[in-house]
Design an enzyme around this catalytic site. Structure first.
Site, PDB file in Angstrom:
ATOM      1  N   LYS A 222      58.498  21.235  -1.949  1.00  0.00           N
ATOM      2  CA  LYS A 222      58.937  22.618  -1.781  1.00  0.00           C
ATOM      3  C   LYS A 222      57.935  23.484  -1.016  1.00  0.00           C
ATOM      4  CE  LYS A 222      62.635  22.943  -5.093  1.00  0.00           C
ATOM      5  NZ  LYS A 222      63.131  23.472  -6.397  1.00  0.00           N
ATOM      6  N   ARG A 256      61.838  16.172 -11.197  1.00  0.00           N
ATOM      7  CA  ARG A 256      62.877  15.967 -10.188  1.00  0.00           C
ATOM      8  C   ARG A 256      62.185  15.813  -8.847  1.00  0.00           C
ATOM      9  NH1 ARG A 256      65.651  18.902  -6.510  1.00  0.00           N
ATOM     10  NH2 ARG A 256      67.843  18.337  -6.177  1.00  0.00           N
TER      11      ARG A 256
HETATM   12  N1  LIG Z   1      67.004  21.609 -12.122  1.00  0.00           N
HETATM   13  C1  LIG Z   1      66.695  21.771 -10.803  1.00  0.00           C
HETATM   14  N2  LIG Z   1      67.627  21.501  -9.865  1.00  0.00           N
HETATM   15  C2  LIG Z   1      67.288  21.692  -8.575  1.00  0.00           C
HETATM   16  N3  LIG Z   1      68.036  21.517  -7.448  1.00  0.00           N
HETATM   17  C3  LIG Z   1      67.239  21.859  -6.407  1.00  0.00           C
HETATM   18  S1  LIG Z   1      67.792  21.815  -4.770  1.00  0.00           S
HETATM   19  C4  LIG Z   1      66.430  22.454  -3.852  1.00  0.00           C
HETATM   20  C5  LIG Z   1      66.738  23.816  -3.319  1.00  0.00           C
HETATM   21  C6  LIG Z   1      65.470  24.394  -2.784  1.00  0.00           C
HETATM   22  C7  LIG Z   1      64.839  23.761  -1.719  1.00  0.00           C
HETATM   23  C8  LIG Z   1      63.644  24.304  -1.214  1.00  0.00           C
HETATM   24  C9  LIG Z   1      63.127  25.453  -1.781  1.00  0.00           C
HETATM   25  S2  LIG Z   1      61.628  26.082  -1.182  1.00  0.00           S
HETATM   26  N4  LIG Z   1      61.925  27.269  -0.196  1.00  0.00           N
HETATM   27  O1  LIG Z   1      60.866  26.556  -2.294  1.00  0.00           O
HETATM   28  O2  LIG Z   1      60.994  25.021  -0.439  1.00  0.00           O
HETATM   29  C10 LIG Z   1      63.783  26.086  -2.827  1.00  0.00           C
HETATM   30  C11 LIG Z   1      64.960  25.552  -3.333  1.00  0.00           C
HETATM   31  N5  LIG Z   1      66.004  22.249  -6.802  1.00  0.00           N
HETATM   32  C12 LIG Z   1      66.037  22.140  -8.179  1.00  0.00           C
HETATM   33  C13 LIG Z   1      65.057  22.426  -9.182  1.00  0.00           C
HETATM   34  O3  LIG Z   1      63.900  22.836  -8.936  1.00  0.00           O
HETATM   35  N6  LIG Z   1      65.447  22.210 -10.490  1.00  0.00           N
END
Ligand SMILES: Nc1nc2[nH]c(SCCc3ccc(S(N)(=O)=O)cc3)nc2c(=O)[nH]1
Length: 280
Positions: A222, A256
């Site tokens: 991330k 995850r």
């Molecule tokens: N329980 C749970 N489910 C999840 N599903 C996702 S999808 C990722 C979406 C995303 C990608 C990238 C950034 S960033 N800008 O911080 O790099 C944020 C969110 N994530 C999670 C998480 O953490 N938990």
């Protein structure tokens, strides 16, 4: 020690487990949609299971910052074939990463064991549907919605604020008939948090233990790693392992991740440092 049940299955959470990520969204933030084809996705699933992932998380809606919504039929078409594939070929837990009640139901009917909802069952009908499905559910914290959540994240005290959010969502779940022992929590790294907020959550992760529920953590690749290290998503393995290890040391029950075997190696070294008396 936590254990979660789904149907006749039990997942013992006496040590931190790995949940392998399968993003079947064309714009998956980390793998650039290289798994958009079904066969490649199945090969990726096979690899993660053979590497030791105990749960595979299937997501058909991109929820990265700025992501647009995806319509029901599109999301179903992306996830159901893969849920069926895993149910048929592997003996691992299947997690469905969705906020839509219809996707939750169809995925559980197709063999999914766990619902992973980044919107913590706030969509209309989600609480009632999950109560009927009687499977475990992960409630994740997000401030705002993916398309705007990174514009101006703000908290009085982020850990206290997220705990209040969890307490309210847990109460709503129980009022809807969901058993408390079917609930997992996730503070949602990168979902409406600044860089500083993300590292404060990681630093203070142990404070979530007051809720006495399993903790799922998703910081793999991330931006909290990319912005700090100035690395592209595929270059964030070391940062992801460092963050995952810290989270495990501070109470994470499930990580995850994209990089399954490397994360398991990391966790096994951590485990051995706890259980050295059993080693020869
Ligand atoms: N329980 C749970 N489910 C999840 N599903 C996702 S999808 C990722 C979406 C995303 C990608 C990238 C950034 S960033 N800008 O911080 O790099 C944020 C969110 N994530 C999670 C998480 O953490 N938990």
């Amino acid at each position: 020690m936590f254990r979660i049940e789904s149907g006749h299955r039990t997942l013992a959470l006496d040590k931190t487990l790995v949940m392998g990520i399968l993003n079947v969204t064309p714009d998956s933030f980390s793998d650039g949609g290289e798994f958009s084809s079904f066969d490649l996705a199945c090969q990726h699933i096979d690899a993660m299971v053979s590497q030791g992932a105990k749960i595979i998380d299937i997501g058909g809606e991109s929820t990265r910052p700025g992501a647009a919504e995806v319509v029901l039929d599109e999301e179903l078409g992306r996830v159901l074939p893969l849920v069926e594939y895993i149910a048929k070929h592997h003996d691992v837990w299947i997690s469905i990463d969705t906020s839509k009640p219809e996707v939750m139901e169809r995925a559980v009917k197709a063999g999914a064991h766990l619902i992973n909802d980044v919107r913590a069952l706030q969509a209309p009908g989600a609480l009632e549907r999950v109560a009927l499905l009687e499977v475990p559910v992960c409630l994740m914290h997000m401030q705002g919605q993916p398309d705007t959540m990174q514009e101006a994240p703000n908290y009085r005290d982020i850990v206290a604020d997220v705990i209040v959010f969890f307490e309210r969502r847990i109460d709503a779940c129980i009022a809807a008939g969901i058993k408390r022992q079917h609930i997992l929590l996730d503070p949602g790294f990168g979902f409406g948090k600044t860089l500083s907020h993300n590292y404060e959550l990681l630093n203070r992760l142990a404070e979530f233990k007051v809720l006495k529920l399993p903790l799922l953590i998703g910081l793999s690749r991330k931006s909290m790693l990319g912005e700090l290290l100035m690395r592209e998503p595929k270059e964030r393995l070391a940062g992801s392992l460092a963050g995952g290890l810290i989270a495990a040391q501070r109470g994470a029950n499930i990580l995850r991740v994209h990089d399954v075997v490397e994360t398991l190696d990391c966790l096994n070294v951590f485990q051995a440092s706890n259980d050295y008396r059993h080693l020869i």
